[in-house]
Write a protein that holds these residues in place. Structure first.
Motif, PDB file in Angstrom:
ATOM      1  N   VAL A  37      45.041  33.648  82.263  1.00  0.00           N
ATOM      2  CA  VAL A  37      45.882  34.786  82.612  1.00  0.00           C
ATOM      3  C   VAL A  37      45.152  35.618  83.653  1.00  0.00           C
ATOM      4  O   VAL A  37      44.039  36.104  83.414  1.00  0.00           O
ATOM      5  CB  VAL A  37      46.201  35.648  81.370  1.00  0.00           C
ATOM      6  CG1 VAL A  37      47.081  36.827  81.760  1.00  0.00           C
ATOM      7  CG2 VAL A  37      46.873  34.806  80.305  1.00  0.00           C
ATOM      8  N   ASP A  70      46.073  38.486  84.787  1.00  0.00           N
ATOM      9  CA  ASP A  70      46.114  39.890  84.402  1.00  0.00           C
ATOM     10  C   ASP A  70      45.140  40.108  83.245  1.00  0.00           C
ATOM     11  O   ASP A  70      45.476  39.899  82.085  1.00  0.00           O
ATOM     12  CB  ASP A  70      47.539  40.282  83.995  1.00  0.00           C
ATOM     13  CG  ASP A  70      47.708  41.796  83.879  1.00  0.00           C
ATOM     14  OD1 ASP A  70      46.703  42.482  83.644  1.00  0.00           O
ATOM     15  OD2 ASP A  70      48.841  42.271  84.031  1.00  0.00           O
ATOM     16  N   ARG A 102      63.279  32.662  77.013  1.00  0.00           N
ATOM     17  CA  ARG A 102      63.784  34.029  77.092  1.00  0.00           C
ATOM     18  C   ARG A 102      64.118  34.596  75.715  1.00  0.00           C
ATOM     19  O   ARG A 102      63.830  35.754  75.412  1.00  0.00           O
ATOM     20  CB  ARG A 102      65.015  34.076  77.991  1.00  0.00           C
ATOM     21  CG  ARG A 102      65.566  35.485  78.206  1.00  0.00           C
ATOM     22  CD  ARG A 102      66.823  35.428  79.055  1.00  0.00           C
ATOM     23  NE  ARG A 102      66.536  34.881  80.373  1.00  0.00           N
ATOM     24  CZ  ARG A 102      66.120  35.626  81.403  1.00  0.00           C
ATOM     25  NH1 ARG A 102      65.933  36.921  81.241  1.00  0.00           N
ATOM     26  NH2 ARG A 102      65.902  35.058  82.577  1.00  0.00           N
ATOM     27  N   HIS A 122      56.649  36.029  79.303  1.00  0.00           N
ATOM     28  CA  HIS A 122      57.735  36.174  80.270  1.00  0.00           C
ATOM     29  C   HIS A 122      57.232  36.002  81.698  1.00  0.00           C
ATOM     30  O   HIS A 122      57.860  35.307  82.506  1.00  0.00           O
ATOM     31  CB  HIS A 122      58.395  37.532  80.095  1.00  0.00           C
ATOM     32  CG  HIS A 122      59.444  37.832  81.124  1.00  0.00           C
ATOM     33  ND1 HIS A 122      60.653  37.176  81.160  1.00  0.00           N
ATOM     34  CD2 HIS A 122      59.445  38.708  82.169  1.00  0.00           C
ATOM     35  CE1 HIS A 122      61.366  37.639  82.173  1.00  0.00           C
ATOM     36  NE2 HIS A 122      60.663  38.560  82.799  1.00  0.00           N
ATOM     37  N   ARG A 123      56.096  36.616  82.004  1.00  0.00           N
ATOM     38  CA  ARG A 123      55.575  36.550  83.376  1.00  0.00           C
ATOM     39  C   ARG A 123      55.133  35.144  83.751  1.00  0.00           C
ATOM     40  O   ARG A 123      55.347  34.702  84.890  1.00  0.00           O
ATOM     41  CB  ARG A 123      54.398  37.520  83.531  1.00  0.00           C
ATOM     42  CG  ARG A 123      54.801  38.984  83.548  1.00  0.00           C
ATOM     43  CD  ARG A 123      53.598  39.859  83.846  1.00  0.00           C
ATOM     44  NE  ARG A 123      53.968  41.278  83.924  1.00  0.00           N
ATOM     45  CZ  ARG A 123      53.094  42.254  84.177  1.00  0.00           C
ATOM     46  NH1 ARG A 123      51.809  41.955  84.371  1.00  0.00           N
ATOM     47  NH2 ARG A 123      53.517  43.498  84.237  1.00  0.00           N
ATOM     48  N   LEU A 124      54.523  34.444  82.807  1.00  0.00           N
ATOM     49  CA  LEU A 124      54.037  33.101  83.105  1.00  0.00           C
ATOM     50  C   LEU A 124      55.080  32.024  82.836  1.00  0.00           C
ATOM     51  O   LEU A 124      54.878  30.862  83.196  1.00  0.00           O
ATOM     52  CB  LEU A 124      52.777  32.806  82.282  1.00  0.00           C
ATOM     53  CG  LEU A 124      51.557  33.691  82.549  1.00  0.00           C
ATOM     54  CD1 LEU A 124      50.381  33.252  81.690  1.00  0.00           C
ATOM     55  CD2 LEU A 124      51.171  33.681  84.011  1.00  0.00           C
ATOM     56  N   GLY A 125      56.162  32.394  82.191  1.00  0.00           N
ATOM     57  CA  GLY A 125      57.194  31.409  81.891  1.00  0.00           C
ATOM     58  C   GLY A 125      56.818  30.428  80.807  1.00  0.00           C
ATOM     59  O   GLY A 125      57.377  29.333  80.740  1.00  0.00           O
ATOM     60  N   SER A 133      52.590  42.518  73.999  1.00  0.00           N
ATOM     61  CA  SER A 133      51.753  41.987  75.077  1.00  0.00           C
ATOM     62  C   SER A 133      51.929  40.484  75.215  1.00  0.00           C
ATOM     63  O   SER A 133      51.979  39.945  76.335  1.00  0.00           O
ATOM     64  CB  SER A 133      50.280  42.332  74.826  1.00  0.00           C
ATOM     65  OG  SER A 133      49.840  41.830  73.578  1.00  0.00           O
ATOM     66  N   SER A 150      54.666  38.885  74.523  1.00  0.00           N
ATOM     67  CA  SER A 150      55.990  38.689  75.108  1.00  0.00           C
ATOM     68  C   SER A 150      55.962  38.936  76.616  1.00  0.00           C
ATOM     69  O   SER A 150      56.606  38.204  77.381  1.00  0.00           O
ATOM     70  CB  SER A 150      57.006  39.619  74.432  1.00  0.00           C
ATOM     71  OG  SER A 150      57.128  39.320  73.056  1.00  0.00           O
ATOM     72  N   VAL A 151      55.212  39.944  77.040  1.00  0.00           N
ATOM     73  CA  VAL A 151      55.101  40.217  78.475  1.00  0.00           C
ATOM     74  C   VAL A 151      54.408  39.061  79.188  1.00  0.00           C
ATOM     75  O   VAL A 151      54.868  38.578  80.235  1.00  0.00           O
ATOM     76  CB  VAL A 151      54.342  41.539  78.722  1.00  0.00           C
ATOM     77  CG1 VAL A 151      54.049  41.715  80.213  1.00  0.00           C
ATOM     78  CG2 VAL A 151      55.154  42.716  78.212  1.00  0.00           C
ATOM     79  N   ILE A 152      53.304  38.597  78.612  1.00  0.00           N
ATOM     80  CA  ILE A 152      52.574  37.477  79.214  1.00  0.00           C
ATOM     81  C   ILE A 152      53.452  36.229  79.238  1.00  0.00           C
ATOM     82  O   ILE A 152      53.520  35.504  80.245  1.00  0.00           O
ATOM     83  CB  ILE A 152      51.275  37.207  78.442  1.00  0.00           C
ATOM     84  CG1 ILE A 152      50.296  38.378  78.613  1.00  0.00           C
ATOM     85  CG2 ILE A 152      50.614  35.912  78.926  1.00  0.00           C
ATOM     86  CD1 ILE A 152      49.050  38.259  77.770  1.00  0.00           C
ATOM     87  N   THR A 189      60.989  35.816  73.913  1.00  0.00           N
ATOM     88  CA  THR A 189      60.451  37.069  74.435  1.00  0.00           C
ATOM     89  C   THR A 189      61.305  38.246  73.969  1.00  0.00           C
ATOM     90  O   THR A 189      60.761  39.315  73.641  1.00  0.00           O
ATOM     91  CB  THR A 189      60.393  37.043  75.972  1.00  0.00           C
ATOM     92  OG1 THR A 189      61.703  36.831  76.499  1.00  0.00           O
ATOM     93  CG2 THR A 189      59.478  35.929  76.454  1.00  0.00           C
TER      94      THR A 189
END
Length: 225
Positions: A88, A90, A172, A165-168, A159, A161-163, A175
């Motif tokens: 990751v 981020d 959906r 979603h961003r990385l796919g 956190s 769920s955010v990761i 998340t």
């Protein structure tokens, strides 16, 4: 184990790490149910008279026995989640994910220790605990579990769920479920009884998804010629 480069090898995440998430979710749900049953909360149980039933004490002892195993399995689950996510970029979110998981484990153990103190203060064995000790131990256990542990669980779920979603790496729907579970744990866990079951439910769904992905990605044996 597979090769990464010349002279480098990477350990493959064991499948048991994914199964640990399923076992953690089931154990945590059992712990919550047993604690709610064995150590009642609310104005209607303001005194130690609510703890006279031996079945309640047995339920609480069973919960305390399961807590250490649930904590160990959760650490394996965190490892499986991090392996599923991969690298990751981020670092902020990656640190929040790991840190919230560790703090959740510490709060879970603290709640178990506080609940165990309610049993330990019974003198002689089987007698009612002193009212002051009962109130202190009961409120401390529930504060650690619903006020702190579950809010750290909300941070972990959000956190992740955010990761995801961003990385796919998460679908959906998962998340969305993660964000909903985080909202429930963040705002309702200390007021709505049984709301903390949202965390093991989400953990179970996430674990099953990780296991499903690993099964699909598992290399198949070459066909015989």
């Amino acid at each position: 184990m597979h090769e990464k480069g010349p002279g480098q090898q990477v350990l493959e995440t064991p499948r048991a790490a994914g199964l640990a998430g399923v076992l953690f979710a089931l154990l945590l749900a059992a712990v919550i149910v047993l604690v709610r049953t064995g150590l009642p909360a609310g104005a209607d149980t303001s005194g130690p008279q609510a703890f006279t039933d031996s079945a309640q004490r047995d339920a609480l002892r069973a919960a305390l026995t399961l807590v250490p195993f649930a904590g160990i399995l959760f650490l394996w689950f965190v490892g499986a989640v991090r392996a599923h996510v991969g690298a990751v970029e981020d670092k902020f979110l990656a640190t929040v994910l790991l840190g919230s998981g560790l703090v959740f484990t510490a709060m879970l153990f603290g709640a178990a220790a506080a609940a165990g103190a309610v049993i330990a203060v019974q003198h002689p064995t089987g007698a009612l605990p002193p009212p002051a000790a009962w109130d202190f131990g009961r409120h401390l256990a529930y504060s650690l579990m619903t006020e702190y542990a579950m809010r750290m669980a909300a941070v972990f779920a959000s956190s992740m769920s955010v990761i995801g979603h961003r990385l796919g790496v998460l679908p959906r729907w998962l998340t969305v479920v993660g964000f909903l579970a985080a909202l429930v744990l963040l705002f309702l866990s200390s007021n709505a009884p049984w709301a903390e079951l949202a965390f093991p439910a989400w953990s179970l769904l996430l674990s099953l998804h990780i296991l499903g992905v690993r099964r699909r990605d598992r290399p198949r044996p070459a066909a015989a010629v």
